[in-house]
Design a protein around this motif. Sequence first.
Motif, short mmCIF file in Angstrom:
data_model
loop_
_atom_site.label_atom_id
_atom_site.label_comp_id
_atom_site.label_asym_id
_atom_site.label_seq_id
_atom_site.Cartn_x
_atom_site.Cartn_y
_atom_site.Cartn_z
N THR A 383 0.85 -1.20 0.00
CA THR A 383 0.00 0.00 0.00
C THR A 383 0.88 1.25 0.00
OG1 THR A 383 -1.73 -1.16 1.21
CG2 THR A 383 -1.81 1.26 1.25
N GLU A 401 -1.36 9.48 5.08
CA GLU A 401 -2.38 9.15 4.07
C GLU A 401 -2.04 7.84 3.40
OE1 GLU A 401 -3.55 10.96 -0.27
OE2 GLU A 401 -3.29 12.38 1.39
N ASP A 402 -3.07 7.02 3.13
CA ASP A 402 -2.83 5.74 2.43
C ASP A 402 -3.91 5.54 1.39
OD1 ASP A 402 -5.08 3.80 3.43
OD2 ASP A 402 -4.35 4.73 5.28
N ASP A 403 -3.63 4.61 0.45
CA ASP A 403 -4.63 4.28 -0.57
C ASP A 403 -5.20 2.89 -0.33
OD1 ASP A 403 -2.48 2.72 -1.20
OD2 ASP A 403 -2.36 3.30 -3.32
N VAL A 452 -10.17 9.63 1.01
CA VAL A 452 -9.28 9.82 -0.11
C VAL A 452 -9.93 9.23 -1.36
CG1 VAL A 452 -7.01 9.29 -1.08
CG2 VAL A 452 -7.23 9.77 1.36
N HIS A 455 -10.12 5.75 -3.16
CA HIS A 455 -10.23 4.96 -1.92
C HIS A 455 -9.01 5.27 -1.07
CE1 HIS A 455 -7.12 2.27 -3.55
NE2 HIS A 455 -7.78 2.30 -4.69
N GLY A 456 -9.12 4.91 0.20
CA GLY A 456 -8.04 5.18 1.12
C GLY A 456 -8.50 6.04 2.29
N ARG A 458 -7.12 9.28 5.20
CA ARG A 458 -6.15 10.32 5.52
C ARG A 458 -6.47 10.84 6.93
NH1 ARG A 458 -3.18 14.54 2.50
NH2 ARG A 458 -3.04 16.45 3.76
#
Length: 496
Positions: A383, A401-403, A452, A455-456, A458
């Motif tokens: 990820t 933040e990630d997806d 996000v 998708h994801g 934050r």
Amino acid sequence: MRDGRGPGRLLGNMRVRILAVVALLLAGSLVVSVVLLRNVLRERLDEEIALAMSREVEEFRLLTQGTNPQTGEPFGDDLEAMFDVYFAREVPDEGETLIGYIGETPYRTEAAGDALPAEELTALEEGWLSADAETYGVAQVASGEVRFSVVPVDVGRRGTFVVVNHPLPEETEIDRSVLTEAVIQLVTLVVAIMIAFAFSGRVLRPLRSLAETARTISETDFTRRIPVRGQDEASEIASAFNDMLARLEAAFATQRKFLDEASHELRAPLTVIRGHLELMELDDPAEREATVTVIIEEIDRMNRMVEDLLTLARAEHPDFLSVGPVDLRHWTNETYRRASVLCAREWRLDAVADGHAVADAQRLTQVVMQLVENVCHHTPDGTRVGLGTKVVDGRIRIWVEDDGPGLDDEDRARAFDNFHRSRAGHRGTGLGLPIVRAIAEAHDGVARAMPVVPHGARFEVEIPFVVPPPEQSTAQDEPTESTIAVSSASGNGLTR
């Protein structure tokens, strides 16, 4: 007394004490003003009497040096003509008596209506007639004090001119006027105190309501409020008390909820431990080892929960933060270096803030580590994860933040609630993100979860950008290894 309204309670009443102080001040000012008024009027009367007597004497002296208006010749030894002209021109003032003697015999006497009777002055005649020079004196007679001026005249024949003033009638009039003024002021004082007593009851009514409400509040009921009317100081106190009750009510509700949730969360691992101990087969090594492993894991989870609870409790203390100057660029790079080795993800440094700020660098590092632990537990390997800092509108923004899979609306809204876990499920303590929120609020900041696209998730923390004073060192307060260890230990149970 049965109703508890004894003298002591009455004197302890704020309303009575305030009015007593006001009444004493007004009564004192009344006495002082009356005394001063009487003294001033008496002094002015003395000045007027002295002036009037000196004027009479001066006019008689000038007459003796002049001429007879009827003949145009000097008076010479004609004392009768001299006194006749003078008494024809003069009218005695209030309390005044004018006497002209030829030899030792009174020739003419003029007296005001309130002057002393002539018989009371006979005792003073001997002294007047024996005067060789102009004399001013004060004497005491049956009707009181008299003041006199004596002017002897020697023009071949001896004569005496006397001005007598009896001030008692005017002094009596002054005393009567002062007494009237005192009575009027006293009545005014009584009326003012009665009006003040009535209005003070209305002014102090919010305070009485405050006391009554405070007596009715129990340890668990904070729903009572004080009716507030008006905008005076007492109403402001009532409003402040109502606000305090609202805060206490919210704090106790939060505390009760927190205790209920904490007891529920701690009960679960204890139940697991008890159940495994009851079912454990002592003769089966594999069963015993598996049970011990489960028990150790549950004890570790309880330890993490207790540590997180202690952290949240310390967040309410004034010494929770240890602030100092922080080099934002150095701190961001160091924190990114430490966070990027926690799990196998595609790490990137999105932005680095510049400048120096006043903050607790170790607590901010704990925030980032909590958020990174959260990402590690809820996203698969590979990820993409971004970390960054930026100064925006006078505030420092820190984000992770990630997806990954992201959060639904309900989980995002409750992400920072105590003991909340996402629907995806995770056996953490449910206190990691509340700790993040507590640290942010201790810095007068906020923490929030944001979606996000496509998708994801934050997570952001914003705190005020406070510039350190020039005299302070701007050296970076680097997070220590022990801080990272504590952060990692308390963050193992983080959930969204």
